[in-house]
Write a protein that holds these residues in place. Structure first.
Motif, short mmCIF file in Angstrom:
data_model
loop_
_atom_site.label_atom_id
_atom_site.label_comp_id
_atom_site.label_asym_id
_atom_site.label_seq_id
_atom_site.Cartn_x
_atom_site.Cartn_y
_atom_site.Cartn_z
N SER A 1 46.97 50.29 40.34
CA SER A 1 45.95 50.97 39.53
C SER A 1 45.29 49.92 38.65
CB SER A 1 46.58 52.04 38.64
OG SER A 1 47.28 51.43 37.57
N ARG A 2 44.17 50.30 38.05
CA ARG A 2 43.48 49.37 37.16
C ARG A 2 43.77 49.70 35.69
NH1 ARG A 2 40.11 46.02 40.00
NH2 ARG A 2 39.20 46.78 41.94
N VAL A 3 44.88 50.40 35.43
CA VAL A 3 45.24 50.80 34.07
C VAL A 3 45.57 49.58 33.20
CG1 VAL A 3 47.14 51.88 32.77
CG2 VAL A 3 46.03 53.12 34.64
N LYS B 1 46.52 37.06 42.93
CA LYS B 1 46.02 37.69 44.16
C LYS B 1 44.61 38.19 43.95
CE LYS B 1 45.35 41.79 42.80
NZ LYS B 1 44.22 42.59 42.79
N THR B 2 43.76 38.00 44.86
CA THR B 2 42.45 38.67 44.91
C THR B 2 41.64 38.12 46.06
OG1 THR B 2 40.27 38.93 43.89
CG2 THR B 2 41.55 37.10 43.10
N ILE B 3 40.95 39.02 46.73
CA ILE B 3 40.07 38.56 47.81
C ILE B 3 38.88 37.80 47.23
CG2 ILE B 3 40.74 40.47 49.32
CD1 ILE B 3 37.84 41.55 48.86
N ASP B 4 38.63 37.97 45.92
CA ASP B 4 37.48 37.29 45.29
C ASP B 4 37.76 35.80 45.06
OD1 ASP B 4 36.22 39.71 45.26
OD2 ASP B 4 36.55 40.10 43.13
N MET C 1 32.13 41.63 49.81
CA MET C 1 32.63 41.86 48.46
C MET C 1 32.52 40.60 47.59
SD MET C 1 35.79 44.47 48.26
CE MET C 1 35.50 46.23 48.21
N GLY C 2 32.52 40.82 46.29
CA GLY C 2 32.36 39.73 45.33
C GLY C 2 31.29 40.12 44.35
N ASN C 3 31.68 40.91 43.32
CA ASN C 3 30.64 41.38 42.41
C ASN C 3 30.31 40.38 41.31
OD1 ASN C 3 32.71 41.84 40.53
ND2 ASN C 3 33.01 43.91 41.28
N ARG C 4 31.20 39.42 41.10
CA ARG C 4 30.92 38.42 40.07
C ARG C 4 30.87 37.01 40.62
NH1 ARG C 4 34.05 42.51 37.96
NH2 ARG C 4 33.47 43.23 35.88
N ALA D 1 26.53 38.50 48.90
CA ALA D 1 27.64 38.97 48.05
C ALA D 1 27.16 40.20 47.29
CB ALA D 1 28.04 37.88 47.06
N GLU D 2 28.06 41.16 47.06
CA GLU D 2 27.61 42.43 46.43
C GLU D 2 27.05 42.22 45.03
OE1 GLU D 2 30.90 45.19 46.08
OE2 GLU D 2 32.19 43.63 45.29
N GLY D 3 27.39 41.07 44.39
CA GLY D 3 26.87 40.80 43.05
C GLY D 3 25.68 39.84 43.05
N GLY E 1 26.86 46.81 41.97
CA GLY E 1 26.57 46.88 43.39
C GLY E 1 27.58 47.67 44.18
N ILE E 2 28.47 48.40 43.52
CA ILE E 2 29.48 49.14 44.26
C ILE E 2 28.86 50.42 44.82
CG2 ILE E 2 31.72 50.32 44.10
CD1 ILE E 2 32.45 48.16 41.99
N GLN E 3 28.02 51.07 43.98
CA GLN E 3 27.32 52.24 44.49
C GLN E 3 25.93 51.87 45.01
OE1 GLN E 3 27.86 54.80 41.12
NE2 GLN E 3 30.04 54.69 41.50
N GLY F 1 32.48 46.41 52.61
CA GLY F 1 33.29 47.19 51.68
C GLY F 1 34.78 46.95 51.77
N HIS F 2 35.54 48.04 51.67
CA HIS F 2 37.00 47.91 51.55
C HIS F 2 37.70 47.54 52.85
CE1 HIS F 2 35.82 49.88 47.85
NE2 HIS F 2 36.94 49.42 47.34
N VAL F 3 36.95 47.51 53.94
CA VAL F 3 37.53 46.99 55.19
C VAL F 3 38.09 45.59 54.94
CG1 VAL F 3 36.87 46.13 57.49
CG2 VAL F 3 36.04 48.34 56.71
N GLN F 4 37.42 44.86 54.03
CA GLN F 4 37.83 43.47 53.74
C GLN F 4 39.16 43.40 53.00
OE1 GLN F 4 33.78 41.36 52.49
NE2 GLN F 4 33.86 43.51 51.97
N ARG F 5 39.59 44.53 52.44
CA ARG F 5 40.84 44.51 51.67
C ARG F 5 42.00 45.14 52.43
NH1 ARG F 5 39.06 46.18 45.88
NH2 ARG F 5 40.57 47.82 46.19
N GLY F 6 41.69 45.74 53.61
CA GLY F 6 42.74 46.48 54.30
C GLY F 6 43.42 45.68 55.39
O1 F6P Z 1 39.28 42.97 43.83
C1 F6P Z 1 37.96 42.61 43.56
C2 F6P Z 1 37.06 43.49 44.30
O2 F6P Z 1 37.45 43.44 45.62
C3 F6P Z 1 35.57 43.17 44.17
O3 F6P Z 1 35.11 42.19 45.05
C4 F6P Z 1 34.97 44.52 44.42
O4 F6P Z 1 33.70 44.61 43.86
C5 F6P Z 1 35.93 45.42 43.72
O5 F6P Z 1 37.19 44.82 43.87
C6 F6P Z 1 35.96 46.82 44.27
O6 F6P Z 1 36.87 47.55 43.51
P1 F6P Z 1 37.33 49.03 43.82
O7 F6P Z 1 38.35 48.95 44.91
O8 F6P Z 1 37.90 49.49 42.56
O9 F6P Z 1 36.13 49.76 44.29
#
Ligand code: F6P
Length: 364
Positions: free
Chosen positions: A77-79, A138-141, A183-186, A235-237, A259-261, A286-291
């Motif tokens: 979570s992002r808490v 850890k981070t894909i960024d 992905m990569g908002n920053r 990049a999304e950012g 750029g997420i929405q 999108g999230h395909v890159q994280r799965g």
């Molecule tokens: O972990 C960083 C990141 O992958 C960014 O590149 C991306 O913008 C963001 O997470 C997306 O976050 P969430 O899964 O909360 O939509």
């Protein structure tokens, strides 16, 4: 006198998930239990589990069969403990509650696996309450300061590169511009790496504000040379010149600004179609890159950093992030990491190679 080594530790995963988290949990846990005789507790849902007292003690078998699994068995979570949002929308400081539960769990140290936000949260916790922490990057960024690389990045780069490879043949068949949003908002490490590895014709990243006319001209030039298609990795950012967000704005920006929405890729595709007259399409990865499962490189990195963390726990060296350094690792003080982001340097070798092979980076 404080303890000189840990006998019982907690592990949590926080922030966005990424491939390699389970490999790292396994690395820390197996080395801690097997080599150093340290008991290991898994805390669920990131820092939320610490606040809600949601945990279980791991046995060796709990950590078997997870090396190649995507996501995180501990969930995430992002808490943030110091800025906890209650159900009725209030923001309260739960740091003391987190610390109380840490002591009730009988922990000697908390191992936090996470990105930039997690490094900050871990430092806050240790500074405010004296809880001992060790972190892993850890981070894909790939944007955490103090480490050569973060686990998750290699897998995401492979996925995005494969997507670009696949877009080539359909782009060529239709004589189209294919915009692929990565992905990569920053920061633009992922778009840059996948763009170069996949042979994208233009690569737009947050660190280099783009002039859409420069990108359109690069596409027209390819068209004049007889290339039937162009691939644009965005990049999304990525932001156009004159509309850059300051780092401060980026830190506070709502998701649609990041750029997420709102997808910057859609804007770029529409503008390129208008400016060049060439039909354009956009693919948002999108999230395909994280799965999915981590690459062998991410498994190795996560295992190396995880087992190194166990060594630090046994030596009682807390307050550090276990960073990747060359072929090995080093412990970096958390103060040197938290709150710092590693941007793409404009003279980075990957930027130079992209330019030398003729990729348009949007600025010329
Ligand atoms: O972990 C960083 C990141 O992958 C960014 O590149 C991306 O913008 C963001 O997470 C997306 O976050 P969430 O899964 O909360 O939509």
């Amino acid at each position: 006198m404080g303890k000189t080594r840990a006998n019982r530790i907690g592990i949590l995963t926080a922030g966005g998930d990424c491939p390699g988290l389970n490999a790292a949990i396994r690395g820390v846990g197996k080395a801690a239990m097997g080599t150093y005789g340290i008991k290991v507790v898994g805390i669920y849902d990131g820092f939320l589990g610490l606040i809600e007292h949601n945990f279980r003690q791991f046995e060796w078998e709990d950590l078997s069969g997870i090396l190649s699994r995507g996501g995180t068995i501990l969930r995430t979570s992002r808490v943030k403990p110091h800025k906890f949002e209650t159900d009725d929308g209030k923001v309260v400081d739960m740091t003391d509650v987190a610390a109380e539960h840490y002591h009730e769990m009988g922990l000697d140290c908390l191992v936090c696996l996470g990105g930039g936000g997690t490094q900050k949260n871990a430092l806050q916790l240790t500074q405010k309450t004296g809880i001992r922490v060790i972190t892993l990057p850890k981070t894909i960024d790939n944007d955490i300061a103090g480490t050569d690389v973060c686990f998750g990045f290699d897998t995401a780069t492979s996925i995005a590169t494969e997507a670009i490879d696949r877009l080539h043949s359909t782009a060529d068949s239709h004589r189209r511009i294919m915009v692929v949003e990565i992905m990569g908002n920053r920061v633009g490490w992922l778009a840059l790496a996948a763009g170069v590895a996949g042979g994208a014709d233009a690569i737009l990243i947050p660190e280099i504000p783009y002039d859409i006319e420069a990108v359109a001209e690069a596409v027209r030039a390819r068209d004049r040379r007889g290339s039937r298609f162009s691939i644009v990795a965005v990049a999304e950012g990525a932001r156009p010149q004159g509309e850059e967000l300051t780092n401060d704005q980026l830190g506070k920006a709502p998701p649609d600004v990041l750029g997420i929405q709102h997808h910057v890729g859609t804007t770029v595709a529409r503008q390129l179609q208008e400016l060049t007259g060439i039909e354009s399409r956009v693919t948002v990865l999108g999230h395909v890159q994280r799965g999915g499962p981590p690459t062998p490189n991410d498994r190795l990195l996560a295992t190396n950093l995880g087992t190194a963390a166990a060594e630090l726990l046994a030596k009682g060296k807390w307050g550090t992030m276990v960073a990747s350094k060359g072929q090995g690792w080093r412990a970096v003080p958390l103060e040197d990491v938290a709150g710092k982001r590693r941007y793409v340097e404009l003279d980075h070798p990957l930027v130079s190679s992209a330019r030398r092979i003729g990729a348009c980076l949007g600025d010329e």
